[in-house]
Design a protein around this motif. Structure first.
Motif, PDB file in Angstrom:
ATOM      1  N   GLN A 145     -14.728  37.164  61.259  1.00  0.00           N
ATOM      2  CA  GLN A 145     -14.962  38.193  62.276  1.00  0.00           C
ATOM      3  C   GLN A 145     -14.181  39.474  61.997  1.00  0.00           C
ATOM      4  OE1 GLN A 145     -17.406  37.568  64.489  1.00  0.00           O
ATOM      5  NE2 GLN A 145     -17.527  35.692  63.268  1.00  0.00           N
ATOM      6  N   GLY A 146     -13.410  39.479  60.885  1.00  0.00           N
ATOM      7  CA  GLY A 146     -12.738  40.710  60.479  1.00  0.00           C
ATOM      8  C   GLY A 146     -11.312  40.865  60.945  1.00  0.00           C
ATOM      9  N   PHE A 147     -10.619  39.735  61.213  1.00  0.00           N
ATOM     10  CA  PHE A 147      -9.246  39.793  61.701  1.00  0.00           C
ATOM     11  C   PHE A 147      -8.369  38.806  60.944  1.00  0.00           C
ATOM     12  CE2 PHE A 147     -12.092  40.713  65.256  1.00  0.00           C
ATOM     13  CZ  PHE A 147     -11.575  41.896  65.756  1.00  0.00           C
ATOM     14  N   ILE A 148      -7.051  38.919  61.135  1.00  0.00           N
ATOM     15  CA  ILE A 148      -6.129  37.846  60.785  1.00  0.00           C
ATOM     16  C   ILE A 148      -5.397  37.448  62.068  1.00  0.00           C
ATOM     17  CG2 ILE A 148      -5.808  38.664  58.409  1.00  0.00           C
ATOM     18  CD1 ILE A 148      -2.903  39.458  59.272  1.00  0.00           C
ATOM     19  N   HIS A 149      -4.910  36.212  62.103  1.00  0.00           N
ATOM     20  CA  HIS A 149      -4.151  35.749  63.266  1.00  0.00           C
ATOM     21  C   HIS A 149      -2.748  36.340  63.249  1.00  0.00           C
ATOM     22  CE1 HIS A 149      -1.616  33.000  65.659  1.00  0.00           C
ATOM     23  NE2 HIS A 149      -2.701  32.782  66.386  1.00  0.00           N
ATOM     24  N   GLY A 150      -2.079  36.249  62.100  1.00  0.00           N
ATOM     25  CA  GLY A 150      -0.790  36.899  61.916  1.00  0.00           C
ATOM     26  C   GLY A 150       0.422  36.143  62.425  1.00  0.00           C
ATOM     27  N   ASP A 151       0.220  34.953  63.009  1.00  0.00           N
ATOM     28  CA  ASP A 151       1.382  34.237  63.576  1.00  0.00           C
ATOM     29  C   ASP A 151       1.098  32.735  63.637  1.00  0.00           C
ATOM     30  OD1 ASP A 151       3.957  34.127  64.598  1.00  0.00           O
ATOM     31  OD2 ASP A 151       3.324  34.402  66.672  1.00  0.00           O
ATOM     32  N   ILE A 152       0.613  32.178  62.532  1.00  0.00           N
ATOM     33  CA  ILE A 152       0.289  30.750  62.508  1.00  0.00           C
ATOM     34  C   ILE A 152       1.566  29.950  62.312  1.00  0.00           C
ATOM     35  CG2 ILE A 152      -0.988  28.932  61.300  1.00  0.00           C
ATOM     36  CD1 ILE A 152      -3.020  31.104  60.496  1.00  0.00           C
ATOM     37  N   ARG A 153       2.018  29.317  63.397  1.00  0.00           N
ATOM     38  CA  ARG A 153       3.243  28.520  63.399  1.00  0.00           C
ATOM     39  C   ARG A 153       3.036  27.311  64.305  1.00  0.00           C
ATOM     40  NH1 ARG A 153       7.287  30.695  66.069  1.00  0.00           N
ATOM     41  NH2 ARG A 153       5.979  32.148  67.244  1.00  0.00           N
ATOM     42  N   ASP A 206       0.943  31.614  55.745  1.00  0.00           N
ATOM     43  CA  ASP A 206       1.467  30.980  56.959  1.00  0.00           C
ATOM     44  C   ASP A 206       1.061  29.514  57.024  1.00  0.00           C
ATOM     45  OD1 ASP A 206       2.756  33.225  57.841  1.00  0.00           O
ATOM     46  OD2 ASP A 206       1.306  33.731  59.405  1.00  0.00           O
ATOM     47  N   ILE A 207      -0.153  29.196  56.590  1.00  0.00           N
ATOM     48  CA  ILE A 207      -0.591  27.799  56.573  1.00  0.00           C
ATOM     49  C   ILE A 207       0.265  26.997  55.606  1.00  0.00           C
ATOM     50  CG2 ILE A 207      -2.486  26.269  55.880  1.00  0.00           C
ATOM     51  CD1 ILE A 207      -4.406  28.228  57.179  1.00  0.00           C
ATOM     52  N   GLY A 208       0.667  27.628  54.496  1.00  0.00           N
ATOM     53  CA  GLY A 208       1.570  26.965  53.564  1.00  0.00           C
ATOM     54  C   GLY A 208       2.896  26.624  54.223  1.00  0.00           C
ATOM     55  N   HIS A 209       3.481  27.580  54.956  1.00  0.00           N
ATOM     56  CA  HIS A 209       4.734  27.328  55.676  1.00  0.00           C
ATOM     57  C   HIS A 209       4.526  26.285  56.780  1.00  0.00           C
ATOM     58  CE1 HIS A 209       7.245  30.333  53.730  1.00  0.00           C
ATOM     59  NE2 HIS A 209       6.254  31.201  53.831  1.00  0.00           N
ATOM     60  N   PHE A 210       3.382  26.370  57.455  1.00  0.00           N
ATOM     61  CA  PHE A 210       3.039  25.399  58.492  1.00  0.00           C
ATOM     62  C   PHE A 210       2.982  23.987  57.901  1.00  0.00           C
ATOM     63  CE2 PHE A 210      -0.452  22.863  60.213  1.00  0.00           C
ATOM     64  CZ  PHE A 210      -0.158  22.807  61.561  1.00  0.00           C
ATOM     65  N   LEU A 211       2.291  23.842  56.775  1.00  0.00           N
ATOM     66  CA  LEU A 211       2.156  22.550  56.116  1.00  0.00           C
ATOM     67  C   LEU A 211       3.508  22.028  55.658  1.00  0.00           C
ATOM     68  CD1 LEU A 211       0.142  20.426  55.175  1.00  0.00           C
ATOM     69  CD2 LEU A 211      -0.338  21.820  53.164  1.00  0.00           C
ATOM     70  N   LEU A 212       4.314  22.910  55.118  1.00  0.00           N
ATOM     71  CA  LEU A 212       5.647  22.520  54.658  1.00  0.00           C
ATOM     72  C   LEU A 212       6.504  22.036  55.829  1.00  0.00           C
ATOM     73  CD1 LEU A 212       7.390  22.432  52.100  1.00  0.00           C
ATOM     74  CD2 LEU A 212       8.123  24.763  52.609  1.00  0.00           C
ATOM     75  N   PHE A 213       6.435  22.725  56.946  1.00  0.00           N
ATOM     76  CA  PHE A 213       7.206  22.330  58.125  1.00  0.00           C
ATOM     77  C   PHE A 213       6.760  20.955  58.602  1.00  0.00           C
ATOM     78  CE2 PHE A 213       9.434  22.469  62.018  1.00  0.00           C
ATOM     79  CZ  PHE A 213      10.320  23.532  61.981  1.00  0.00           C
ATOM     80  N   MET A 214       5.444  20.717  58.603  1.00  0.00           N
ATOM     81  CA  MET A 214       4.921  19.423  59.025  1.00  0.00           C
ATOM     82  C   MET A 214       5.415  18.309  58.108  1.00  0.00           C
ATOM     83  SD  MET A 214       2.980  19.891  61.689  1.00  0.00           S
ATOM     84  CE  MET A 214       2.024  18.392  61.658  1.00  0.00           C
ATOM     85  N   LEU A 215       5.423  18.558  56.820  1.00  0.00           N
ATOM     86  CA  LEU A 215       5.867  17.552  55.856  1.00  0.00           C
ATOM     87  C   LEU A 215       7.336  17.204  56.042  1.00  0.00           C
ATOM     88  CD1 LEU A 215       3.969  18.980  52.771  1.00  0.00           C
ATOM     89  CD2 LEU A 215       3.590  16.708  53.760  1.00  0.00           C
ATOM     90  N   TYR A 216       8.130  18.194  56.444  1.00  0.00           N
ATOM     91  CA  TYR A 216       9.553  17.954  56.660  1.00  0.00           C
ATOM     92  C   TYR A 216       9.815  17.107  57.920  1.00  0.00           C
ATOM     93  CZ  TYR A 216      12.243  20.408  53.093  1.00  0.00           C
ATOM     94  OH  TYR A 216      12.859  20.766  51.910  1.00  0.00           O
ATOM     95  N   SER A 217       8.813  16.924  58.764  1.00  0.00           N
ATOM     96  CA  SER A 217       9.016  16.117  59.978  1.00  0.00           C
ATOM     97  C   SER A 217       9.401  14.682  59.634  1.00  0.00           C
ATOM     98  CB  SER A 217       7.740  16.116  60.834  1.00  0.00           C
ATOM     99  OG  SER A 217       6.694  15.397  60.187  1.00  0.00           O
ATOM    100  N   ALA A 218       8.986  14.198  58.465  1.00  0.00           N
ATOM    101  CA  ALA A 218       9.287  12.820  58.055  1.00  0.00           C
ATOM    102  C   ALA A 218      10.407  12.751  57.018  1.00  0.00           C
ATOM    103  CB  ALA A 218       8.021  12.156  57.496  1.00  0.00           C
TER     104      ALA A 218
END
Length: 272
Positions: A145-153, A206-218
């Motif tokens: 749609q022509g945007f970025i979210h800019g705050d995927i956390r 941001d998705i990369g950082h999100f994924l990394l944070f999720m992986l660190y949960s364990a």
């Protein structure tokens, strides 16, 4: 100068005081509780008296003046272009006594931040990939749609009945649009990337950082072990390790955007 700042903070505390439970806003929305207070807005869980539905009502912070009102208006403008089941729908916008409001669907569930830090939830590689893969669908729609979210956390991703929902579009902007100068002056930790016009790669990183944070949960560090890089601390499947490095800019990224990343995630999920 310090006295002036203290006085401004005091005024801000008074001006930004949250509305009490039971107060009716706009002759329609009854406050049930305060959901959160950000830098530029207050968000309430309300009941719409006309429909009986629960809704999320966001108010621009009075102490932030025109900037907060402008950000809320921009957020509403973005949401009116988005139509995806994992993104709350824009329902209403209005002004009351020089205060600006936006109403969206309310997604009842828990953020991933709550699940990890309050519930102690831990996620396997496969579960992390599954959630990230789900998240890619609304992100791809935002880009189309022509945007970025800019705050995927993790605080901006709600899980409801096993499905993810992307919320809080307060920093969303059109592709090619730079970050507002006013935000640059107020944000001390703006990445260098934010100096560039908005591009989909910013959300993918941001998705990369999100994924990394999720992986660190364990992740459970061994006693006495010195801090190390994530490449050393996390024992990951080689393909997932490579994907993270591509997302985080340590290797060539995904020129095909969210679509290419989606295909790569699907392939990796099939191997786990």
């Amino acid at each position: 100068m310090e006295l002036e700042r203290s006085w401004q903070r005091l005024i801000g505390l008074f001006a930004d005081r949250p509305g009490r439970q039971g107060i009716i806003i706009g002759d329609r929305y009854v406050i049930r509780e305060l959901l959160g207070m950000g830098s530029y807005g207050l968000t309430y869980l309300c009941v719409d008296q006309q429909t009986g539905r629960e809704v999320a009502l966001k108010e621009s912070k009075p102490s932030k003046g025109r900037l907060a009102a402008r950000l809320l208006s921009r957020e509403a403008d973005v949401l009116q272009h988005l139509h995806h089941p994992a993104i709350p729908k824009l329902l209403d916008t209005f002004n009351v006594r020089r205060r600006n409001y936006m109403v969206t669907e309310y997604v009842r569930g828990q953020t991933l931040e709550q699940l990890i830090f309050e519930e102690g939830q831990q996620y396997t590689e496969r579960e992390c990939l599954e959630l990230a893969c789900q998240l890619l669908s609304p992100v791809a729609h935002v880009h189309q749609q022509g945007f970025i979210h800019g705050d995927i956390r993790i605080p901006n991703v709600i899980v409801r009945e096993g499905r993810v929902h992307l919320i809080d579009f307060g920093l969303a902007r059109r592709l090619g649009e730079p970050l507002l100068p006013e935000l640059k002056r107020r944000m001390k930790d703006v990445p260098e990337l934010e100096d560039e016009p908005a591009i989909p790669d910013q959300d993918l990183q941001d998705i990369g950082h999100f994924l990394l944070f999720m992986l660190y949960s364990a992740y459970e560090p061994q006693k006495g072990s010195a801090p190390a890089s994530w490449q050393e601390e996390l024992q990951l499947t080689p393909a997932l390790h490579e994907m993270l490095e591509r997302l985080l800019g340590l290797r060539p990224g995904y020129e095909g955007g969210a679509g290419e990343l989606q295909r790569e995630m699907d392939r990796l999920r099939a191997l786990l």
